[in-house]
Design an enzyme around this catalytic site. Structure first.
Site, mmCIF file in Angstrom:
data_model
loop_
_atom_site.group_PDB
_atom_site.id
_atom_site.type_symbol
_atom_site.label_atom_id
_atom_site.label_comp_id
_atom_site.label_asym_id
_atom_site.label_seq_id
_atom_site.Cartn_x
_atom_site.Cartn_y
_atom_site.Cartn_z
ATOM 1 N N LYS A 130 0.863 -1.185 0.000
ATOM 2 C CA LYS A 130 0.000 0.000 0.000
ATOM 3 C C LYS A 130 0.887 1.218 0.000
ATOM 4 C CE LYS A 130 -4.367 1.153 0.096
ATOM 5 N NZ LYS A 130 -5.493 0.371 -0.470
ATOM 6 N N ASP A 170 -6.914 4.343 -4.818
ATOM 7 C CA ASP A 170 -7.600 4.131 -3.535
ATOM 8 C C ASP A 170 -8.244 5.491 -3.215
ATOM 9 O OD1 ASP A 170 -7.817 2.012 -1.220
ATOM 10 O OD2 ASP A 170 -7.373 3.872 -0.177
HETATM 11 P P1 NDP Z 1 -12.843 7.688 -3.219
HETATM 12 O O1 NDP Z 1 -11.815 8.681 -2.899
HETATM 13 O O2 NDP Z 1 -13.322 7.535 -4.616
HETATM 14 O O3 NDP Z 1 -14.137 7.918 -2.323
HETATM 15 C C1 NDP Z 1 -14.039 7.926 -0.936
HETATM 16 C C2 NDP Z 1 -15.404 8.254 -0.359
HETATM 17 O O4 NDP Z 1 -15.372 8.029 1.038
HETATM 18 C C3 NDP Z 1 -15.797 9.700 -0.568
HETATM 19 O O5 NDP Z 1 -17.193 9.801 -0.651
HETATM 20 C C4 NDP Z 1 -15.260 10.349 0.707
HETATM 21 O O6 NDP Z 1 -15.902 11.544 1.067
HETATM 22 C C5 NDP Z 1 -15.550 9.282 1.721
HETATM 23 N N1 NDP Z 1 -14.583 9.389 2.825
HETATM 24 C C6 NDP Z 1 -13.239 9.323 2.743
HETATM 25 N N2 NDP Z 1 -12.672 9.514 3.948
HETATM 26 C C7 NDP Z 1 -13.702 9.712 4.790
HETATM 27 C C8 NDP Z 1 -13.763 9.956 6.170
HETATM 28 N N3 NDP Z 1 -12.658 10.057 6.914
HETATM 29 N N4 NDP Z 1 -15.001 10.094 6.724
HETATM 30 C C9 NDP Z 1 -16.131 9.992 5.972
HETATM 31 N N5 NDP Z 1 -16.117 9.777 4.648
HETATM 32 C C10 NDP Z 1 -14.921 9.630 4.071
HETATM 33 O O7 NDP Z 1 -12.252 6.286 -2.667
HETATM 34 P P2 NDP Z 1 -12.702 4.799 -3.014
HETATM 35 O O8 NDP Z 1 -14.149 4.751 -3.298
HETATM 36 O O9 NDP Z 1 -11.748 4.267 -3.996
HETATM 37 O O10 NDP Z 1 -12.395 4.053 -1.638
HETATM 38 C C11 NDP Z 1 -13.372 3.891 -0.610
HETATM 39 C C12 NDP Z 1 -12.969 2.752 0.300
HETATM 40 O O11 NDP Z 1 -12.872 1.546 -0.459
HETATM 41 C C13 NDP Z 1 -11.613 2.901 0.991
HETATM 42 O O12 NDP Z 1 -11.662 2.273 2.252
HETATM 43 C C14 NDP Z 1 -10.678 2.114 0.078
HETATM 44 O O13 NDP Z 1 -9.527 1.664 0.762
HETATM 45 C C15 NDP Z 1 -11.587 0.956 -0.293
HETATM 46 N N6 NDP Z 1 -11.245 0.213 -1.494
HETATM 47 C C16 NDP Z 1 -11.065 0.833 -2.697
HETATM 48 C C17 NDP Z 1 -10.792 0.097 -3.820
HETATM 49 C C18 NDP Z 1 -10.663 0.715 -5.169
HETATM 50 O O14 NDP Z 1 -10.494 -0.037 -6.140
HETATM 51 N N7 NDP Z 1 -10.746 2.012 -5.314
HETATM 52 C C19 NDP Z 1 -10.642 -1.373 -3.754
HETATM 53 C C20 NDP Z 1 -10.920 -1.930 -2.459
HETATM 54 C C21 NDP Z 1 -11.187 -1.146 -1.391
HETATM 55 P P3 NDP Z 1 -15.124 12.950 0.891
HETATM 56 O O15 NDP Z 1 -15.274 13.310 -0.544
HETATM 57 O O16 NDP Z 1 -15.827 13.888 1.814
HETATM 58 O O17 NDP Z 1 -13.706 12.716 1.298
HETATM 59 O O1 2IT Z 2 -7.736 -1.668 -1.303
HETATM 60 C C1 2IT Z 2 -7.648 -2.130 -2.456
HETATM 61 O O2 2IT Z 2 -7.775 -3.335 -2.695
HETATM 62 C C2 2IT Z 2 -7.402 -1.187 -3.551
HETATM 63 N N1 2IT Z 2 -7.337 0.016 -3.311
HETATM 64 C C3 2IT Z 2 -7.164 -1.695 -4.949
HETATM 65 C C4 2IT Z 2 -5.732 -2.131 -5.110
HETATM 66 C C5 2IT Z 2 -5.330 -2.506 -6.514
HETATM 67 O O3 2IT Z 2 -4.127 -2.787 -6.680
HETATM 68 O O4 2IT Z 2 -6.162 -2.530 -7.429
#
Ligand code: NDP
Ligand code: 2IT
Length: 451
Positions: A130, A170
């Site tokens: 990460k 992420d």
């Molecule tokens: P984005 O940046 O696209 O979206 C994040 C969302 O979560 C936004 O709506 C944001 O709101 C909100 N958020 C972030 N931090 C906080 C906080 N401290 N309190 C409340 N709301 C918060 O990220 P992703 O959708 O990619 O990621 C979301 C989650 O999914 C994370 O935990 C990430 O690790 C996990 N994840 C992502 C993957 C991917 O492929 N992208 C794969 C697997 C897991 P705001 O705009 O106000 O910050």
């Molecule tokens: O938390 C996760 O699994 C991710 N943010 C995606 C990682 C990746 O290499 O696609």
């Protein structure tokens, strides 16, 4: 649990806490895994003798670096960059990059540790890593984000490569950021390779990678519901977040017949009792991905919705909750609200959104509960499919990628059942995911000797 195993856990955790002082999120993540796998480890004493778990909690490498950049007015900013390369036993390091002001070493280690087990569960050959920075992209212009990404990659490029370490997106890192990061990587290394995933469709990206985490989450949830003869059809679903994972989780749940009634961001949540539809989803995609607006604007646009500032969605009655925002967004009280509101299934799209107390409440009340390392693995799995397509210089159709994603989520679900089903037939998905993920990495480490 027998006394020997309990003593083993206590001794192990005392060592982890002493070696990683103050990193409470890391202690929390390690404890969950160790409690799941301890009986397995003590049953196979060679794993104890070879100190496999002790090695797994020690990153193979941690890189921390200065990221200097200038804003549009010429002001100078210094952020801190990280890449934690946790484990490469089953493949090159793989994992996302997070840009958020809360990023610190402890969070990076947690996510890299979790990623190791998640990637193992995908059945694909990927190690765990990460990275990220405490940079806050909110309110920054495209030019500022680009300069930041270029500075970040100027150092990171020394440590990554298509067969070494393959980062992705992420929180705070989506298609725009991957583009800037890739551009700088290519410029400095003079190579066009699949060193990053989540790339644009026209320059090496995989079809369905943007959708994959949210879609995979819904495929996994379908499998969980099926164990009780249920489906998404007609269910009320709460989704938190409104970023990449939340958007596609909401879209897929809706298309599978559910009524999705909430979305959120760090300022509050919207409740739309009529549920999302395709037109409302298009508004959200445009709002969040192009205008980079706030979710409160949804309630301005659609009168059926109410905006609740400074609150999370968990008090709204529902059948299914899909937390898709961030770590520890469901605490003890939130979990109690969910149970009281009729929730029967919680599947995590985010990484570690439920606190240990919340998980105990879900499990104690007989809810179906899936940890993110199993239910959100569709994102990194599709990154793995992007790596394969880059290697063979081919591009698969959306149908081909979707079929593979469905198969992988189904295989992960089967692995959770295999290792997590108790004698009374109930399934502990946490235990199942941890043991299944652990065995493959542990066996590879045994085979490869003391490295
Ligand atoms: P984005 O940046 O696209 O979206 C994040 C969302 O979560 C936004 O709506 C944001 O709101 C909100 N958020 C972030 N931090 C906080 C906080 N401290 N309190 C409340 N709301 C918060 O990220 P992703 O959708 O990619 O990621 C979301 C989650 O999914 C994370 O935990 C990430 O690790 C996990 N994840 C992502 C993957 C991917 O492929 N992208 C794969 C697997 C897991 P705001 O705009 O106000 O910050
Ligand atoms: O938390 C996760 O699994 C991710 N943010 C995606 C990682 C990746 O290499 O696609």
């Amino acid at each position: 649990m027998d006394k020997f195993t309990q003593n083993y856990i206590d001794g192990f955790m005392a060592g982890v806490i002493a070696r990683n002082p103050g990193e409470k999120e890391f202690h929390q993540a390690v404890r969950e895994v160790v409690e799941s796998v301890a009986s397995y480890v003590t049953a196979y004493p060679h794993l104890m003798d070879l100190k496999i778990l002790e090695r797994m909690v020690e990153p193979e490498r941690v890189v921390m670096f200065r990221v200097p950049w200038t804003d549009d007015r010429g002001g100078i900013h210094i952020n801190r960059g990280y890449r934690v390369q946790m484990n490469s036993a089953i493949g090159p390091y793989k994992g996302g990059i997070r840009f958020h002001e809360s990023v610190n070493l402890s969070i990076m280690k947690v996510l890299a540790f979790e990623q190791t087990f998640k990637n193992s569960l995908t059945t694909l050959p990927m190690g765990g890593a990460k990275g990220g920075s405490d940079f806050n992209p909110k309110g920054r212009s495209d030019a500022e984000v680009m300069r930041f990404c270029q500075s970040f990659m100027t150092e990171l490029q020394r440590h990554i490569g298509q067969d070494t370490d393959v980062p992705a997106g992420d929180i705070g890192v989506g298609g725009r950021e991957i583009g800037y990061l890739f551009g700088q990587y290519k410029r400095l290394r003079d190579e066009f390779t699949g060193t990053l995933t989540g790339k644009g469709l026209g320059w090496g990206g995989s079809r369905l990678r943007p959708e994959a985490t949210g879609y995979g989450l819904c495929y996994f949830t379908e499998q969980m519901l099926a164990t009780r003869g249920e489906s998404f059809e007609g269910k009320t679903v709460l989704v938190s977040g409104s970023g990449n994972v939340a958007q596609y989780a909401a879209q897929k749940a809706m298309r599978l017949g559910a009524k999705v009634v909430t979305l959120s961001d760090s300022n509050g949540f919207i409740h739309d009792p009529d549920g999302l539809d395709e037109e409302k989803m298009q508004f959200v995609f445009e709002l969040k991905n192009y205008r980079r607006g706030r979710i409160r604007e949804y309630a301005d646009r659609f009168p059926s919705a109410t905006y609740y500032p400074d609150e999370r969605p968990w008090k709204i009655p529902c059948d299914i909750a899909l937390p898709c925002a961030t770590q520890n967004e469901i605490g003890k009280e939130d979990a109690e609200h969910l149970v009281a509101g009729g929730c029967r299934c919680v599947a995590e799209g985010a990484n570690m959104p439920s606190t240990p107390e919340a998980i105990r409440i879900f499990q104690g009340n007989g809810l179906l509960y899936a940890p993110g390392k199993a239910s959100n693995a569709g994102g990194v799995a599709t990154s793995g499919l992007e790596m394969t397509q880059n290697s063979i210089r081919q591009k698969w159709t959306a149908e081909e990628v979707d079929a593979q994603l469905r198969r992988i989520m189904s295989d992960i679900h089967a692995a959770c059942l295999k290792y997590g089903t108790a004698e009374d037939g109930t399934v502990n998905y946490v235990k199942g995911a941890n043991i299944a993920g652990f065995i493959k990495v542990a066996d590879a480490m045994v085979d490869q000797g003391l490295v």
